[in-house]
Design a protein around this motif. Structure first.
Motif, PDB file in Angstrom:
ATOM      1  N   PRO A  21       0.812  -1.217   0.000  1.00 25.89           N
ATOM      2  CA  PRO A  21       0.000   0.000   0.000  1.00 25.89           C
ATOM      3  C   PRO A  21       0.848   1.271   0.000  1.00 25.89           C
ATOM      4  N   PHE A  22       0.415   2.230  -0.814  1.00 21.99           N
ATOM      5  CA  PHE A  22       1.038   3.548  -0.863  1.00 21.99           C
ATOM      6  C   PHE A  22      -0.068   4.602  -0.840  1.00 21.99           C
ATOM      7  N   THR A  23       0.267   5.786  -0.318  1.00 21.04           N
ATOM      8  CA  THR A  23      -0.731   6.843  -0.144  1.00 21.04           C
ATOM      9  C   THR A  23      -0.196   8.167  -0.680  1.00 21.04           C
ATOM     10  N   GLU A  24      -1.003   9.215  -0.532  1.00 13.87           N
ATOM     11  CA  GLU A  24      -0.723  10.593  -0.949  1.00 13.87           C
ATOM     12  C   GLU A  24      -0.908  10.758  -2.462  1.00 13.87           C
ATOM     13  N   SER A  25      -1.945  11.506  -2.817  1.00 13.80           N
ATOM     14  CA  SER A  25      -2.318  11.651  -4.233  1.00 13.80           C
ATOM     15  C   SER A  25      -1.167  12.137  -5.096  1.00 13.80           C
ATOM     16  N   ALA A  26      -0.453  13.177  -4.641  1.00  9.21           N
ATOM     17  CA  ALA A  26       0.630  13.728  -5.448  1.00  9.21           C
ATOM     18  C   ALA A  26       1.720  12.688  -5.675  1.00  9.21           C
ATOM     19  N   ALA A  27       2.086  11.971  -4.627  1.00 11.60           N
ATOM     20  CA  ALA A  27       3.120  10.938  -4.754  1.00 11.60           C
ATOM     21  C   ALA A  27       2.665   9.827  -5.698  1.00 11.60           C
ATOM     22  N   LEU A  28       1.397   9.476  -5.634  1.00  7.98           N
ATOM     23  CA  LEU A  28       0.882   8.416  -6.495  1.00  7.98           C
ATOM     24  C   LEU A  28       0.860   8.867  -7.953  1.00  7.98           C
ATOM     25  N   LEU A  29       0.521  10.136  -8.195  1.00  8.23           N
ATOM     26  CA  LEU A  29       0.573  10.651  -9.566  1.00  8.23           C
ATOM     27  C   LEU A  29       1.998  10.589 -10.110  1.00  8.23           C
ATOM     28  N   MET A  30       2.957  11.012  -9.295  1.00 11.53           N
ATOM     29  CA  MET A  30       4.358  10.970  -9.723  1.00 11.53           C
ATOM     30  C   MET A  30       4.804   9.535 -10.009  1.00 11.53           C
ATOM     31  N   THR A  31       4.365   8.618  -9.157  1.00 11.67           N
ATOM     32  CA  THR A  31       4.743   7.220  -9.314  1.00 11.67           C
ATOM     33  C   THR A  31       4.171   6.632 -10.597  1.00 11.67           C
ATOM     34  N   LEU A  32       2.887   6.868 -10.844  1.00 14.38           N
ATOM     35  CA  LEU A  32       2.265   6.321 -12.054  1.00 14.38           C
ATOM     36  C   LEU A  32       2.892   6.918 -13.307  1.00 14.38           C
ATOM     37  N   ALA A  33       3.199   8.209 -13.263  1.00  6.72           N
ATOM     38  CA  ALA A  33       3.834   8.841 -14.419  1.00  6.72           C
ATOM     39  C   ALA A  33       5.206   8.233 -14.694  1.00  6.72           C
ATOM     40  N   THR A  34       5.938   7.908 -13.646  1.00  3.71           N
ATOM     41  CA  THR A  34       7.272   7.323 -13.806  1.00  3.71           C
ATOM     42  C   THR A  34       7.193   5.869 -14.253  1.00  3.71           C
ATOM     43  N   ARG A  35       6.235   5.137 -13.722  1.00  4.97           N
ATOM     44  CA  ARG A  35       6.093   3.718 -14.086  1.00  4.97           C
ATOM     45  C   ARG A  35       5.533   3.527 -15.488  1.00  4.97           C
ATOM     46  N   HIS A  36       4.820   4.537 -15.991  1.00  2.01           N
ATOM     47  CA  HIS A  36       4.184   4.414 -17.307  1.00  2.01           C
ATOM     48  C   HIS A  36       4.558   5.610 -18.187  1.00  2.01           C
ATOM     49  N   PRO A  37       5.817   5.733 -18.570  1.00  2.00           N
ATOM     50  CA  PRO A  37       6.238   6.891 -19.367  1.00  2.00           C
ATOM     51  C   PRO A  37       5.522   6.992 -20.705  1.00  2.00           C
ATOM     52  N   GLU A  38       5.066   5.844 -21.218  1.00  4.29           N
ATOM     53  CA  GLU A  38       4.373   5.843 -22.507  1.00  4.29           C
ATOM     54  C   GLU A  38       3.042   6.584 -22.452  1.00  4.29           C
ATOM     55  N   ALA A  39       2.494   6.787 -21.243  1.00  7.46           N
ATOM     56  CA  ALA A  39       1.204   7.468 -21.098  1.00  7.46           C
ATOM     57  C   ALA A  39       1.327   8.978 -21.222  1.00  7.46           C
ATOM     58  N   GLY A  40       2.542   9.509 -21.166  1.00  8.53           N
ATOM     59  CA  GLY A  40       2.731  10.951 -21.311  1.00  8.53           C
ATOM     60  C   GLY A  40       2.192  11.769 -20.158  1.00  8.53           C
ATOM     61  N   LEU A  41       2.228  11.219 -18.949  1.00  8.83           N
ATOM     62  CA  LEU A  41       1.723  11.939 -17.783  1.00  8.83           C
ATOM     63  C   LEU A  41       2.747  12.908 -17.202  1.00  8.83           C
ATOM     64  N   ALA A  42       3.963  12.851 -17.707  1.00  9.87           N
ATOM     65  CA  ALA A  42       5.032  13.751 -17.237  1.00  9.87           C
ATOM     66  C   ALA A  42       6.042  13.932 -18.356  1.00  9.87           C
ATOM     67  N   PRO A  43       6.735  15.062 -18.386  1.00  7.15           N
ATOM     68  CA  PRO A  43       7.834  15.217 -19.334  1.00  7.15           C
ATOM     69  C   PRO A  43       8.928  14.193 -19.027  1.00  7.15           C
ATOM     70  N   PRO A  44       9.770  13.865 -19.999  1.00  5.67           N
ATOM     71  CA  PRO A  44      10.893  12.947 -19.723  1.00  5.67           C
ATOM     72  C   PRO A  44      11.745  13.447 -18.562  1.00  5.67           C
TER      73      PRO A  44
END
Length: 211
Positions: free
Chosen positions: A61-84
């Motif tokens: 389990p992990f918490t904190e919305s901002a941290a989870l957004l950062m994590t998903l963006a890093t784990r799924h770079p193909e989704a374009g949720l963050a700049p390289p």
């Protein structure tokens, strides 16, 4: 496979939309806040703060919305949720997510739950207009940024920071001056609501307000 513990329309909303944007496999478990399920001992083992969201990643389990957004963006770079990660815009992306999480989201917490700050009714009454000014000040700043450098927080690039912003804008919908009273934010909201992930999110969470 991810597992998201969520409650419709709450701080889990941006994480849920991010999961949809990634196309990753996930399942939803609703936490009924009205029934107090966030205080259930089994849930508190996952999230000691007794809030949503909680995201299970590989059963951890992990918490904190901002941290989870950062994590998903890093784990799924193909989704374009963050700049390289090597892009200078990555720093700007971190900056916006942290600003929204540290400045605007806590202000909404104070707005909705003034009792968190004081048990004294008079103090609570004084805090409400101050909190409103803080929220509206943030809208003024973001509106000016979007007008000058939009259409998204990172200019032409949509990112996970936009998922947090549109969630917080939605929270203002019943305030005396909601975020859509600012012209650039109003255009921004219309643009974000056109995203397929927003429409899918609404269908899955059974949301109807602020369509």
């Amino acid at each position: 496979m991810y597992t998201l513990y969520y409650s419709p329309g709450t701080a889990s909303m941006c994480v849920h939309q991010a999961l949809i944007e990634t196309g990753a496999e996930y399942r939803l478990i609703e936490v009924d806040l009205q029934a107090g399920e966030q205080r259930d001992p089994a849930y508190l083992k996952l999230n000691p703060g007794g809030v949503v969201p909680t995201l299970l990643i590989d059963a951890v389990p992990f918490t904190e919305s901002a941290a989870l957004l950062m994590t998903l963006a890093t784990r799924h770079p193909e989704a374009g949720l963050a700049p390289p990660e090597t892009s200078p815009r990555r720093i700007e992306w971190y900056q916006w997510i942290v600003y929204l999480a540290n400045t605007l989201q806590p202000a909404f917490r104070s707005w909705f739950y003034p009792g968190d700050n004081s048990d004294d009714p008079d103090t609570q009454a004084r805090l409400v207009p101050a909190t409103r000014r803080k929220i509206e000040g943030a809208w003024t700043r973001i509106d000016a940024h979007l007008a000058a450098q939009g259409p998204y927080l990172l200019g032409a690039e949509f990112s996970a920071a936009d998922l947090m912003l549109i969630m917080l804008m939605r929270w203002s919908r019943n305030m005396l001056k909601p975020a859509t009273e600012w012209p650039a934010l109003r255009q921004y909201a219309a643009r974000m609501k056109d995203r397929p992930s927003w429409k899918q999110l609404y269908a899955l969470e059974g949301l109807t307000e602020w369509t």
